[in-house]
Design a protein around this motif. Structure first.
Motif, PDB file in Angstrom:
ATOM      1  N   HIS A 452       0.879  -1.233  -0.012  1.00 45.52           N
ATOM      2  CA  HIS A 452       0.065  -0.012   0.009  1.00 45.52           C
ATOM      3  C   HIS A 452       0.964   1.236  -0.017  1.00 45.52           C
ATOM      4  O   HIS A 452       0.529   2.241  -0.493  1.00 45.52           O
ATOM      5  CB  HIS A 452      -0.973  -0.070   1.426  1.00 45.52           C
ATOM      6  N   SER A 453       2.177   1.266   0.532  1.00 48.71           N
ATOM      7  CA  SER A 453       2.739   2.225   0.697  1.00 48.71           C
ATOM      8  C   SER A 453       4.187   1.958   0.791  1.00 48.71           C
ATOM      9  O   SER A 453       4.725   0.675   1.024  1.00 48.71           O
ATOM     10  CB  SER A 453       2.609   3.207   1.870  1.00 48.71           C
ATOM     11  N   LYS A 454       5.304   2.952   0.849  1.00 54.05           N
ATOM     12  CA  LYS A 454       6.625   2.698   0.794  1.00 54.05           C
ATOM     13  C   LYS A 454       7.054   1.923   2.083  1.00 54.05           C
ATOM     14  O   LYS A 454       7.863   0.932   2.322  1.00 54.05           O
ATOM     15  CB  LYS A 454       7.413   3.989   0.506  1.00 54.05           C
ATOM     16  N   ASP A 456       4.987   0.119   3.887  1.00 52.03           N
ATOM     17  CA  ASP A 456       4.561  -1.179   3.889  1.00 52.03           C
ATOM     18  C   ASP A 456       5.450  -2.161   2.694  1.00 52.03           C
ATOM     19  O   ASP A 456       5.782  -3.439   3.019  1.00 52.03           O
ATOM     20  CB  ASP A 456       3.244  -1.261   3.101  1.00 52.03           C
ATOM     21  N   GLU A 457       6.087  -1.621   1.773  1.00 45.54           N
ATOM     22  CA  GLU A 457       6.828  -2.423   0.966  1.00 45.54           C
ATOM     23  C   GLU A 457       8.083  -2.800   1.626  1.00 45.54           C
ATOM     24  O   GLU A 457       8.713  -4.022   1.297  1.00 45.54           O
ATOM     25  CB  GLU A 457       7.254  -1.373  -0.282  1.00 45.54           C
ATOM     26  N   GLN A 509      -0.010  -3.451   5.373  1.00 44.15           N
ATOM     27  CA  GLN A 509      -1.231  -3.082   4.459  1.00 44.15           C
ATOM     28  C   GLN A 509      -0.974  -3.099   3.042  1.00 44.15           C
ATOM     29  O   GLN A 509       0.061  -2.713   2.595  1.00 44.15           O
ATOM     30  CB  GLN A 509      -1.601  -1.657   4.614  1.00 44.15           C
ATOM     31  N   ASP A 511      -2.653  -3.721  -1.101  1.00 42.30           N
ATOM     32  CA  ASP A 511      -3.760  -3.628  -2.036  1.00 42.30           C
ATOM     33  C   ASP A 511      -4.128  -4.831  -2.772  1.00 42.30           C
ATOM     34  O   ASP A 511      -2.992  -5.411  -3.480  1.00 42.30           O
ATOM     35  CB  ASP A 511      -3.407  -2.494  -2.781  1.00 42.30           C
TER      36      ASP A 511
END
Length: 733
Positions: A452-454, A456-457, A509, A511
């Protein structure tokens, strides 16, 4: 009355222990979702004094469904172990999810157990007995696991005890034997104004005693003349069924001649037949009234578990050396060399990784060094190392009660095994062993995800690794063709739980994005193309011209490059450059952005400049030539085709065949499988049509069918469908 002998009761937060393997019973509860497995576990926990009320431990949480996700979703999603003491025995009840998406947890429970209780709801009827329940019953039969049936929800409007027991006999007993029979008949209370008739007691068919549970305690009374008349036919049938399974060959002749067989002989033969898995008694259960200690049938179930179900020593398991060799039976002896298996892996935010372990031989002690051995998905991921065991404890709801050690036959939790995963073997480091792991279902529902975001990555890779280690029914794939990260799950509920675990347990998180299928492009007709890359801007320029012909090849041919240049119009050193440019453009695609395959590219002419020609210039010219050829040719999309094997009850064969046809499938054949009224359907189906097949097949057959799939080849897609995909690709940029 609970006797505290060799199995301690676990009062005041102490772990329940046993000193001898023969005093342990490991029983897995199997049944469809909503059948009442967890309710029965809680009722038995109250009856044995393991918990004070309603199946709740000291902190108020459930003794079985205690996980946060289970609390939110109001259903079991993982295997839980509830130990309890009854008389001199320690009973480990393994409560399994009833929903098909969590069949991996069920299989783990089957592996850890020595016998099975099938919990079936009378309110559901035949649908709860057939399908997945029948398939698990057959699986237990193949390995000789003893089984009994517990019927619940007899107090519902549609419930019919006689009809339910006959359904069990016909489906689970194969309709021909007398091996599935009730031990008791229900006693109904007065009918209420709404027509409801509560079950308040049981009539024991062998002893002919009535057990009244209306007060929340088992009260024994003699049967009335009316009740004796009611039970006569069922009692005779039960006695004949027991005698038919007796090892005493004279017993049947004595019974036929009119001799009255004494109760002790019948009960002894019944227990032996149950223990060896040849007779499957049907019992009845209901939760206790509010504030009461005993629920309907709890005492009878405890009697069956402790006296009829086998000890761990009667459940043979074999192991080999990690290097191979003939399997050797393990000895269920606390003094033998250690052999245990990791049944389940979980993460605790405070403790770290926790391994649920079934000990088959020897004794597992805290702080011991053990050898970890197991099969990974590839030879390079096999486990073969020594690790030090952390704390050994007994699971009890959310609690972990210190145990110190676990003897052969017992089940315990172990901490700090950082390398051990579900299915791995723990053994003594000087005598390493390997127990063959059980078969896990193949996850067939693809779920493409992206961080979902950096932030999270950065955490995603490690969290996915922990998720897969905990749940071996999740498969992680980094698709090299679509470059998508794909979680393969067993169904929608399994997908939702996996994603929620990533979010709540690991703090990541993700997606969910559209899952892409690895399509290809190919030329449907021969075409020519000219690539001209000429630039001059002072100094050395760029000059390269090449002319190619592109022709289609049979499927699976790849890309073939042919040099037919004559006269040196393209210098020899630049011909590999043209090929490199052609292959690079083919990988990027020429129409809809999918890789180009199955073509022959022939370089037959071109031009070069003595100064300005270069490797880079001819690479660019080769790519331009391929794109020009594609602009004048008819380009086909090529899709992957899977071979699908569907095993389905005969009643649903027509519906499944129609559904496969609607998915552009080609049926290759059908084959009846004999017992159980099931048919195998083999078909070839485009992979594009299978993304939701795991969900749709379950819905179509009420969960009674399963399937496998394997890639076979790519073949051309219908033109109309291909045009739609191209338009969608253009619209998405």
């Amino acid at each position: 009355m609970v006797e505290k002998t060799s199995a301690s009761t676990g009062a005041n937060g102490r772990a329940i222990t046993a000193e001898r393997p023969e005093d342990i019973r490991n029983v897995v509860l199997v049944g469809h979702s909503g059948s009442g497995k967890t309710t029965l576990v809680e009722a038995l926990a109250v009856a044995t004094g393991a918990v004070p009320r309603c199946g709740r431990v000291e902190d108020g949480t459930s003794v079985s469904d205690y996980d946060d996700i289970e609390q939110r979703q109001h259903r079991s999603v993982q295997l839980s172990v509830v130990p309890m003491a009854w008389e001199r025995y320690k009973i480990n009840l393994l409560d399994t999810p009833g929903y098909a998406d969590f069949v991996g947890e069920l299989r783990a429970g089957l592996r850890a157990a020595d016998a099975a209780l099938f919990i079936l709801s009378a309110a559901v009827g035949v649908e709860g007995v057939s399908g997945p329940t029948s398939a698990v019953w057959d699986e237990c039969a193949r390995v000789g696991m003893p089984r009994a049936i517990v019927i619940t929800h007899l107090d519902t409007a549609r419930a019919d005890f006689e009809e339910m027991t006959e359904t069990c006999r016909e489906i689970l007993g194969d309709g021909a034997s007398e091996s599935v029979l009730p031990l008791h008949l229900p006693v109904y209370g007065a009918k209420a104004s709404d027509g409801h008739r509560p079950v308040v007691g049981l009539i024991d068919l062998l002893s002919q005693h009535v057990y009244d549970y209306s007060t929340g305690e088992q009260i024994e009374t003699p049967a009335s003349p009316e009740q004796l008349e009611q039970l006569e036919e069922a009692r005779n049938r039960l006695i004949e069924g027991i005698i038919a399974e007796s090892e005493d060959e004279t017993l049947m002749d004595r019974y036929i001649s009119g001799e009255e067989i004494d109760l002790d002989t019948l009960e002894a033969d019944l227990e032996k037949a149950v223990a060896r898995g040849s007779f499957h008694p049907v019992l009845v259960a209901a939760p206790p009234p509010e504030g009461a200690r005993q629920g309907l049938g709890t005492m009878e179930i405890l009697e069956l578990i402790t006296r009829g179900f086998p000890t761990p020593a009667e459940h043979p398991v074999s192991a080999t050396k990690p290097s191979g060799g003939a399997p050797t039976p393990l000895i269920c002896d606390p003094d033998a060399p250690l052999a245990a298996e990791v049944i389940r892996t979980a993460s605790d935010p405070y403790v770290g990784r926790m391994s649920l372990v079934r000990v088959f031989s020897g004794t597992l002690r805290a702080d011991d060094t053990v050898h970890v051995c197991g099969h990974g998905p590839t030879e390079t991921t096999n486990h073969d190392s020594d690790e030090r065991v952390g704390a050994v404890s007994a699971p009890f709801g959310k609690q972990q009660r210190p145990l110190g050690h676990a003897i052969a036959g017992d089940i315990a939790c172990v901490t700090k095994l950082s390398k051990a995963e579900t299915g791995d073997t723990l053994s003594a480091k000087d005598t390493p062993l390997l127990i063959e792991p059980w078969t896990m279902p193949d996850p067939l529902l693809p779920v493409a995800i992206a961080a979902h975001s950096k932030a999270d990555e950065d955490k995603l890779s490690q969290s996915l690794g922990r998720l897969v280690a905990e749940d071996p029914t999740v498969r992680l794939e980094q698709n090299p063709d679509t470059r998508q990260l794909v979680l393969w799950c067993l169904g929608e509920a399994h997908r939702d739980v996996s994603l929620e675990r990533l979010r709540t347990r690991f703090g990541v998180q993700v997606d969910v994005i559209d899952h892409q299928v690895a399509l290809r492009e190919t030329f449907a007709s021969t075409a020519t193309g000219r690539g001209r890359h000429v630039k001059q801007s002072g100094g050395h320029g760029q000059y390269a011209i090449c002319e190619i012909e592109v022709a289609p090849l049979p499927g699976g041919s790849g890309i073939e490059f042919v040099d037919k240049v004559v006269g040196g119009v393209v210098p020899r050193q630049f011909i590999p450059s043209v090929e490199k440019g052609v292959r690079a453009q083919a990988a990027r695609g020429v129409a809809a952005g999918y890789p180009l395959v199955d073509v022959r590219v022939t370089l037959y002419d071109g031009k070069a400049h003595s100064v300005d020609s270069s490797d880079a210039a001819f690479q660019t010219a080769g790519a331009l030539a391929l794109r020009e050829a594609a602009a004048t040719a008819r380009i086909s999309l090529v899709e992957p085709i899977d071979e699908v094997l569907v095993v389905v009850p005969d009643d649903f064969v027509g519906a499944v065949l129609g559904d496969l046809s609607g998915r552009r499938g080609r049926v290759l054949g059908t084959e009846p499988l004999g017992r159980g009224g099931r048919t195998a359907i083999r078909a070839e189906v485009p992979e594009l049509e299978l993304s939701r097949y795991a969900i749709d097949l379950r819905s179509l057959t009420r969960g009674a069918a399963d399937f496998t799939r394997r890639y076979t080849r790519h073949e051309s897609m219908p033109a109309q469908l291909a045009d739609g995909i191209r338009e969608k690709t253009k619209a998405n940029g």
